[in-house]
Design an enzyme around this catalytic site. Structure first.
Site, PDB file in Angstrom:
ATOM      1  N   TYR A  72       9.610  -2.920   8.301  1.00  0.00           N
ATOM      2  CA  TYR A  72       8.478  -2.353   8.774  1.00  0.00           C
ATOM      3  C   TYR A  72       8.844  -1.816   9.956  1.00  0.00           C
ATOM      4  O   TYR A  72       9.159  -2.183  10.936  1.00  0.00           O
ATOM      5  CB  TYR A  72       7.282  -3.157  10.083  1.00  0.00           C
ATOM      6  CG  TYR A  72       6.219  -3.730   8.341  1.00  0.00           C
ATOM      7  CD1 TYR A  72       6.949  -3.386   6.583  1.00  0.00           C
ATOM      8  CD2 TYR A  72       5.328  -5.313   8.681  1.00  0.00           C
ATOM      9  CE1 TYR A  72       5.907  -4.243   5.999  1.00  0.00           C
ATOM     10  CE2 TYR A  72       5.021  -5.802   7.803  1.00  0.00           C
ATOM     11  CZ  TYR A  72       5.555  -5.614   6.407  1.00  0.00           C
ATOM     12  OH  TYR A  72       4.006  -5.841   5.145  1.00  0.00           O
ATOM     13  N   HIS A 142      10.481 -10.853   0.700  1.00  0.00           N
ATOM     14  CA  HIS A 142       9.240  -9.754   0.466  1.00  0.00           C
ATOM     15  C   HIS A 142       9.140  -9.868  -0.507  1.00  0.00           C
ATOM     16  O   HIS A 142       8.018  -9.099  -1.509  1.00  0.00           O
ATOM     17  CB  HIS A 142       9.984  -8.638   1.674  1.00  0.00           C
ATOM     18  CG  HIS A 142       8.794  -7.831   2.238  1.00  0.00           C
ATOM     19  ND1 HIS A 142       8.627  -7.267   3.560  1.00  0.00           N
ATOM     20  CD2 HIS A 142       7.642  -7.559   2.154  1.00  0.00           C
ATOM     21  CE1 HIS A 142       7.757  -6.843   4.016  1.00  0.00           C
ATOM     22  NE2 HIS A 142       7.196  -7.370   3.085  1.00  0.00           N
ATOM     23  N   PRO A 222      -6.687  -6.402   1.996  1.00  0.00           N
ATOM     24  CA  PRO A 222      -7.576  -6.857   1.288  1.00  0.00           C
ATOM     25  C   PRO A 222      -8.845  -5.645   1.863  1.00  0.00           C
ATOM     26  O   PRO A 222     -10.327  -5.825   1.324  1.00  0.00           O
ATOM     27  CB  PRO A 222      -8.234  -8.067   2.731  1.00  0.00           C
ATOM     28  CG  PRO A 222      -7.333  -8.028   3.334  1.00  0.00           C
ATOM     29  CD  PRO A 222      -6.554  -6.847   3.821  1.00  0.00           C
ATOM     30  N   GLY A 224      -8.487  -2.434   0.836  1.00  0.00           N
ATOM     31  CA  GLY A 224      -7.618  -1.215  -0.153  1.00  0.00           C
ATOM     32  C   GLY A 224      -7.251  -0.181   0.827  1.00  0.00           C
ATOM     33  O   GLY A 224      -7.036   0.681   0.472  1.00  0.00           O
ATOM     34  N   ARG A 225      -6.471  -0.555   1.342  1.00  0.00           N
ATOM     35  CA  ARG A 225      -5.167   0.238   2.217  1.00  0.00           C
ATOM     36  C   ARG A 225      -6.309   0.672   3.367  1.00  0.00           C
ATOM     37  O   ARG A 225      -6.687   2.266   3.347  1.00  0.00           O
ATOM     38  CB  ARG A 225      -4.230   0.774   1.093  1.00  0.00           C
ATOM     39  CG  ARG A 225      -3.701   0.832   0.912  1.00  0.00           C
ATOM     40  CD  ARG A 225      -2.606   0.728  -0.261  1.00  0.00           C
ATOM     41  NE  ARG A 225      -1.313   0.085  -0.022  1.00  0.00           N
ATOM     42  CZ  ARG A 225      -1.104  -1.004  -1.270  1.00  0.00           C
ATOM     43  NH1 ARG A 225      -2.445  -0.509  -2.213  1.00  0.00           N
ATOM     44  NH2 ARG A 225      -0.275  -1.795  -1.531  1.00  0.00           N
TER      45      ARG A 225
END
Length: 344
Positions: A72, A142, A222, A224-225
């Site tokens: 990230y 990952h 969770p 959905g973006r």
């Protein structure tokens, strides 16, 4: 409908010495504070100070699981989480810090999978340095690396547990077979994978295997973006560098079809006096006490909204209505442009 902001505790799996990993029922995904969702948004450009304040507020509300990763940024999100921890005033033992390894970065900015034992050790040392910690509580692979047997990778991870640098091990986006093989080498505490009202692949084989083995599930995306909050109506409203602009579920005819589904969730949420996002999170939480979602946000108001979802009760009628509102067969578009690296 009134909600209770007291965040209960849930238990994921255990470590080799039998120590269970207890965390707040809702965690915090920190990825979007540094990567992938753009440098600006409709409600103003994010700042590191705002992200740090969001982490602090989450900890105040009973969130204990903070999720980051080497990739990230890369690297900058771990530095941000480390800064937030140093300035939080919260006892380190109250916070469960999770990070992930699994990539090798080239000078030109490209990356490739690398879960070799040498890279496992290198990545974890870098993560500890950026986080400013002497150990992480949960270390995930990952993505599964097809070039390295999972037994070799988990063996190297287990050595880090023995060295005191890691407390618990996890996998991300792994198949049921891979989870079983990994768990035979060293207890796996948690599997992180995408799971939400519109992404339910995990229910067929993976979730039953996790429950057989006593492994917790940590759903990422969770909401959905962000789509399941009902606030995204077009890709044009997203930042120019937001990866959702090219995500198959957010563009063209797929977007229109999926908007019709989320509108039903909005209507159900309104009937219960909660937001669509809270209803979507309440649905995830209702899937079992071994499920701990990690919705991502960089806003204090959103983390307050998300944690309040733990106080939203759903009965069998509510769950049936949600299943009817978003049947898996009705969701249009893959969850990534390229699904190749997922679910091995």
């Amino acid at each position: 409908m009134a909600t209770d902001t007291t965040l209960p505790t849930r238990t994921l799996g255990s470590s080799a010495n039998g120590t269970a990993l207890d965390v707040g029922a809702v965690g915090l995904g920190c990825m979007g504070m540094s990567a992938y969702y753009g440098t600006s948004s409709g409600d103003g450009a994010p700042t590191d100070d705002e992200s740090v304040a969001t982490i602090h507020r989450a900890l105040d509300l009973g969130v204990t699981l903070l999720d980051t990763a080497e990739v990230y940024g890369p690297h900058t999100n771990e530095e941000l989480v480390g800064r937030a921890l140093r300035t939080s005033g919260v006892d380190r033992d109250r916070v469960v810090v999770a990070t992930k390894f699994g990539f090798r970065f080239a000078p030109d900015g490209s990356r490739g999978l690398d879960s070799s034992p040498a890279n496992v050790r290198r990545a974890l040392d870098g993560s500890l340095r950026r986080l400013g910690l002497d150990h992480v509580d949960l270390l995930y692979q990952h993505r599964v690396d097809p070039a390295v047997p999972i037994e070799e990778t988990v063996g190297a991870m287990a050595e880090l547990v023995q060295a005191g640098k890691v407390r618990h091990l996890g996998l991300s986006e792994a198949s049921a077979d891979t989870v079983r093989r990994a768990h035979a080498v060293h207890p796996i505490t948690a599997l992180q994978t995408e799971y939400s009202l519109w992404t339910r692949d995990v229910e067929a084989d993976i979730l039953p295997a996790l429950r057989e083995l006593g492994i917790g599930l940590v759903p990422y995306s969770p909401l959905g973006r962000g789509f399941l909050t009902g606030t995204i109506r077009s890709a044009e409203g997203l930042a120019p560098d937001d990866f959702r602009r090219s995500n198959p579920r957010f563009v063209g005819a797929a977007l229109e079809a999926n908007l019709a589904l989320v509108d039903q969730v909005r209507a159900l949420a309104a009937s219960k006096g909660v937001t669509a996002g809270q209803l979507a999170l309440a649905w995830i939480l209702a899937q079992g006490d071994d499920v701990v979602p990690i919705p991502g946000t960089k806003r204090v108001a959103r983390v307050e909204e998300n944690t309040a979802a733990a106080g939203v009760g759903l009965d069998a009628e509510d769950l049936a209505a949600l299943a009817a509102a978003i049947p898996t067969s009705a969701v249009t578009g893959d969850r990534y442009e390229d699904m190749t690296p997922l679910g091995r």
